[in-house]
Design an enzyme around this catalytic site. Sequence first.
Site, PDB file in Angstrom:
ATOM      1  N   ARG A  44       5.230   5.065   4.235  1.00  0.00           N
ATOM      2  CA  ARG A  44       5.031   4.991   5.969  1.00  0.00           C
ATOM      3  C   ARG A  44       6.014   3.952   6.521  1.00  0.00           C
ATOM      4  O   ARG A  44       6.087   3.865   7.482  1.00  0.00           O
ATOM      5  CB  ARG A  44       3.739   5.008   6.174  1.00  0.00           C
ATOM      6  CG  ARG A  44       2.857   3.682   5.408  1.00  0.00           C
ATOM      7  CD  ARG A  44       1.402   3.912   5.830  1.00  0.00           C
ATOM      8  NE  ARG A  44       1.432   3.583   7.319  1.00  0.00           N
ATOM      9  CZ  ARG A  44       0.897   4.552   8.334  1.00  0.00           C
ATOM     10  NH1 ARG A  44       0.892   5.832   7.406  1.00  0.00           N
ATOM     11  NH2 ARG A  44       0.939   4.416   9.205  1.00  0.00           N
ATOM     12  N   CYS A  47      -2.837   8.105   5.630  1.00  0.00           N
ATOM     13  CA  CYS A  47      -2.562   7.616   4.349  1.00  0.00           C
ATOM     14  C   CYS A  47      -4.028   7.546   3.605  1.00  0.00           C
ATOM     15  O   CYS A  47      -4.822   7.537   4.324  1.00  0.00           O
ATOM     16  CB  CYS A  47      -1.662   6.463   4.196  1.00  0.00           C
ATOM     17  SG  CYS A  47      -2.284   4.922   4.026  1.00  0.00           S
ATOM     18  N   ARG A  86      -3.742   4.721  10.278  1.00  0.00           N
ATOM     19  CA  ARG A  86      -2.615   3.841  10.594  1.00  0.00           C
ATOM     20  C   ARG A  86      -1.729   4.641  11.614  1.00  0.00           C
ATOM     21  O   ARG A  86      -0.341   4.948  11.056  1.00  0.00           O
ATOM     22  CB  ARG A  86      -2.045   3.854   9.198  1.00  0.00           C
ATOM     23  CG  ARG A  86      -2.877   3.145   8.243  1.00  0.00           C
ATOM     24  CD  ARG A  86      -2.394   2.812   6.964  1.00  0.00           C
ATOM     25  NE  ARG A  86      -1.340   1.862   6.771  1.00  0.00           N
ATOM     26  CZ  ARG A  86      -0.541   1.605   5.812  1.00  0.00           C
ATOM     27  NH1 ARG A  86      -0.599   2.320   4.658  1.00  0.00           N
ATOM     28  NH2 ARG A  86       0.292   0.483   5.761  1.00  0.00           N
ATOM     29  N   ASP A  97      -4.697  -6.914   1.666  1.00  0.00           N
ATOM     30  CA  ASP A  97      -4.201  -6.636   0.516  1.00  0.00           C
ATOM     31  C   ASP A  97      -4.600  -7.091  -0.758  1.00  0.00           C
ATOM     32  O   ASP A  97      -4.070  -6.874  -1.762  1.00  0.00           O
ATOM     33  CB  ASP A  97      -2.550  -6.824   0.571  1.00  0.00           C
ATOM     34  CG  ASP A  97      -2.135  -5.715   1.757  1.00  0.00           C
ATOM     35  OD1 ASP A  97      -0.857  -6.136   2.174  1.00  0.00           O
ATOM     36  OD2 ASP A  97      -2.752  -4.952   2.272  1.00  0.00           O
ATOM     37  N   ILE A 154      -9.785  -4.278   8.361  1.00  0.00           N
ATOM     38  CA  ILE A 154      -8.331  -3.897   9.067  1.00  0.00           C
ATOM     39  C   ILE A 154      -8.499  -2.476   8.722  1.00  0.00           C
ATOM     40  O   ILE A 154      -7.939  -1.695   9.782  1.00  0.00           O
ATOM     41  CB  ILE A 154      -7.176  -4.715   7.991  1.00  0.00           C
ATOM     42  CG1 ILE A 154      -7.454  -5.949   8.059  1.00  0.00           C
ATOM     43  CG2 ILE A 154      -6.034  -4.181   8.563  1.00  0.00           C
ATOM     44  CD1 ILE A 154      -7.193  -7.087   9.427  1.00  0.00           C
TER      45      ILE A 154
HETATM   46  C1  EPZ Z   1       1.421  -3.731   6.864  1.00  0.00           C
HETATM   47  O1  EPZ Z   1       1.056  -2.364   7.139  1.00  0.00           O
HETATM   48  C2  EPZ Z   1       1.698  -3.963   5.258  1.00  0.00           C
HETATM   49  N1  EPZ Z   1       2.501  -2.839   4.807  1.00  0.00           N
HETATM   50  C3  EPZ Z   1       0.238  -3.330   4.674  1.00  0.00           C
HETATM   51  O2  EPZ Z   1       0.655  -3.498   3.099  1.00  0.00           O
HETATM   52  C4  EPZ Z   1      -0.568  -4.328   5.210  1.00  0.00           C
HETATM   53  O3  EPZ Z   1      -2.026  -3.889   4.545  1.00  0.00           O
HETATM   54  C5  EPZ Z   1      -0.822  -4.118   6.704  1.00  0.00           C
HETATM   55  O4  EPZ Z   1       0.064  -4.669   7.289  1.00  0.00           O
HETATM   56  C6  EPZ Z   1      -2.144  -5.426   7.008  1.00  0.00           C
HETATM   57  O5  EPZ Z   1      -1.789  -6.568   6.621  1.00  0.00           O
HETATM   58  C7  EPZ Z   1       4.021  -3.406   5.150  1.00  0.00           C
HETATM   59  O6  EPZ Z   1       4.048  -4.526   5.667  1.00  0.00           O
HETATM   60  C8  EPZ Z   1       4.942  -2.618   5.070  1.00  0.00           C
HETATM   61  P1  EPZ Z   1      -1.084  -2.752  10.436  1.00  0.00           P
HETATM   62  P2  EPZ Z   1       0.822  -1.935   8.680  1.00  0.00           P
HETATM   63  O7  EPZ Z   1       0.088  -2.164  11.540  1.00  0.00           O
HETATM   64  O8  EPZ Z   1       1.887  -2.584   9.463  1.00  0.00           O
HETATM   65  C9  EPZ Z   1      -3.928  -0.481  13.209  1.00  0.00           C
HETATM   66  C10 EPZ Z   1       0.401  -3.046   0.850  1.00  0.00           C
HETATM   67  O9  EPZ Z   1      -0.578  -3.039   0.170  1.00  0.00           O
HETATM   68  N2  EPZ Z   1      -2.874  -0.158  14.047  1.00  0.00           N
HETATM   69  O10 EPZ Z   1      -0.780  -4.263  10.563  1.00  0.00           O
HETATM   70  O11 EPZ Z   1       1.115  -0.691   8.741  1.00  0.00           O
HETATM   71  C11 EPZ Z   1      -3.938   0.141  11.848  1.00  0.00           C
HETATM   72  O12 EPZ Z   1      -4.581   1.318  11.732  1.00  0.00           O
HETATM   73  C12 EPZ Z   1       0.424  -2.509   2.326  1.00  0.00           C
HETATM   74  O13 EPZ Z   1       1.237  -3.519   0.827  1.00  0.00           O
HETATM   75  C13 EPZ Z   1      -2.783   0.570  15.146  1.00  0.00           C
HETATM   76  O14 EPZ Z   1      -4.119   1.029  15.608  1.00  0.00           O
HETATM   77  O15 EPZ Z   1      -0.436  -2.155   9.232  1.00  0.00           O
HETATM   78  C14 EPZ Z   1      -4.800  -0.937  11.186  1.00  0.00           C
HETATM   79  O16 EPZ Z   1      -6.217  -0.655  11.203  1.00  0.00           O
HETATM   80  C15 EPZ Z   1      -0.831  -1.544   2.691  1.00  0.00           C
HETATM   81  N3  EPZ Z   1      -2.040   1.028  15.871  1.00  0.00           N
HETATM   82  C16 EPZ Z   1      -4.343  -2.248  11.932  1.00  0.00           C
HETATM   83  O17 EPZ Z   1      -3.708  -1.846  13.081  1.00  0.00           O
HETATM   84  C17 EPZ Z   1      -0.558   0.686  15.514  1.00  0.00           C
HETATM   85  O18 EPZ Z   1       0.372   1.016  16.125  1.00  0.00           O
HETATM   86  C18 EPZ Z   1      -3.321  -3.044  11.049  1.00  0.00           C
HETATM   87  O19 EPZ Z   1      -2.355  -2.415  10.526  1.00  0.00           O
HETATM   88  C19 EPZ Z   1      -0.316  -0.148  14.431  1.00  0.00           C
HETATM   89  C20 EPZ Z   1      -1.477  -0.403  13.899  1.00  0.00           C
END
Ligand code: EPZ
Length: 418
Positions: free
Chosen positions: A92, A116, A121, A305, A327
């Site tokens: 993703r 996922c 997400r 994480d 989260i």
């Molecule tokens: C990043 O994912 C990391 N991946 C994840 O690591 C990590 O768990 C996550 O940040 C939280 O720290 C990378 O950096 C490649 P978010 P990301 O957008 O950016 C909601 C691992 O294990 N959200 O910070 O996809 C979302 O649903 C991976 O290395 C929206 O609602 O996570 C979640 O509940 C897993 N709308 C929250 O925000 C959006 O447009 C945080 O997600 C975007 C996100």
Amino acid sequence: MDKLIIRGGKQLKGEVSISGAKNAALPIMTSSILASGRSAFARIPDLMDVRTMGRLLSNMGASYSYNEGSATIDSASMNKFEAPYELVKTMRASVLVLCPLVARFGRAKVSLPGGCAIGARPINLHLMGLEKMGAKIRLESGYVIAKTSRLKGASIYLDTVTVTGTENLMMAAVLAKGTTILENAAREPEVIDLANCLISMGARINGAGESVIEIEGVDELKPLKNYAIIPDRIETGTFMSIAGITGGDLVLKDCRPEHLDAAMMKLKDTGVIFKETKRGLRVIGPKNLIAKDVKTIPYPGFPTDMQAQFMAMMTIAKGTSVIKETIFENRFMHVAELKRMGADISIDGGTAAIKGVEKLRGAPVMATDLRASASLVVAALRAEGETVIHRIYHLDRGYEKMDEKLKKVGADIERVKG
Ligand code: EPZ
């Protein structure tokens, strides 16, 4: 599919070299799209996700090469601006090409990532920000299609703290006309690393690492001769958990403890001892771990994480630990597998209660997502008897040579090609 066979009960001792951060490598690799020419990056870990990103960039016409931790990307020859479903569904983080493509070429067609294992997400905030900057966005058969003549600066409030959302929009803003303000931005060290990389290319960014980031757009960015990314704080935390649960004594080399303050404070409360030494950060596991509660929140709080790995430690701690996952809505996939090993865990929505047991017993278990698979390794290294972890391609996505690193510090572990 490969599997890992682990016979637990050993106190692991020795030195572990921490690799470059997966979650810094991925956005920094896509930043090469923004600067036409050949950029080189160092300390890039040899991971499945990094290879997938390399393939994605090559498919768009960039030339990509990787050797012993250094990646070279020449984006001058890019002639395709599409991230196909076949690749995005396996990783993703491919969505991180969206904004650099729109910023540099004024167009992009990127598959929606889909759900996922750990949650829905969505990427609505990435798209909201891009629209505010003037891109025309439409969704068509599972793809995001974005177009613009040139992005313009905007003030964007992110309703939820989003790591890749912050990173994507920062990469949109660096070539926009005018100034962009990102409010409620993510503060992770990986966001700062990306900002530092972009600044080295000539971008004007203030406040990375804070909740408000200000980006003044420029007309052009220059490729980078050599940018070394930060070490992986989640791999570091995972090995801290391994020292903690095995009563081991590990020295973690090339790590940045300051990126893990909250996690280290929590581990200290459970009885883990930390000592800074010339060779690296020494981590000593106690005879008995003390159960402690944890709640995952955005950086600088306790990282989501690290939740699964911490839970594995708490399965044999003295007392009951309550873990709140705030989260992601489904990040307890490791619970059922830990219970197969004798853990006493009950779940109520986003809260898990872990009652420490005398011992864990080895069992056949299945990895379901990256950090869940890490927690099964942590538990198996303590469990009595043999644990077979299936589907370890999940682990290979985010940990470089984990079985080799563990073998080096005395673990009884072998990878069986399947
Ligand atoms: C990043 O994912 C990391 N991946 C994840 O690591 C990590 O768990 C996550 O940040 C939280 O720290 C990378 O950096 C490649 P978010 P990301 O957008 O950016 C909601 C691992 O294990 N959200 O910070 O996809 C979302 O649903 C991976 O290395 C929206 O609602 O996570 C979640 O509940 C897993 N709308 C929250 O925000 C959006 O447009 C945080 O997600 C975007 C996100």
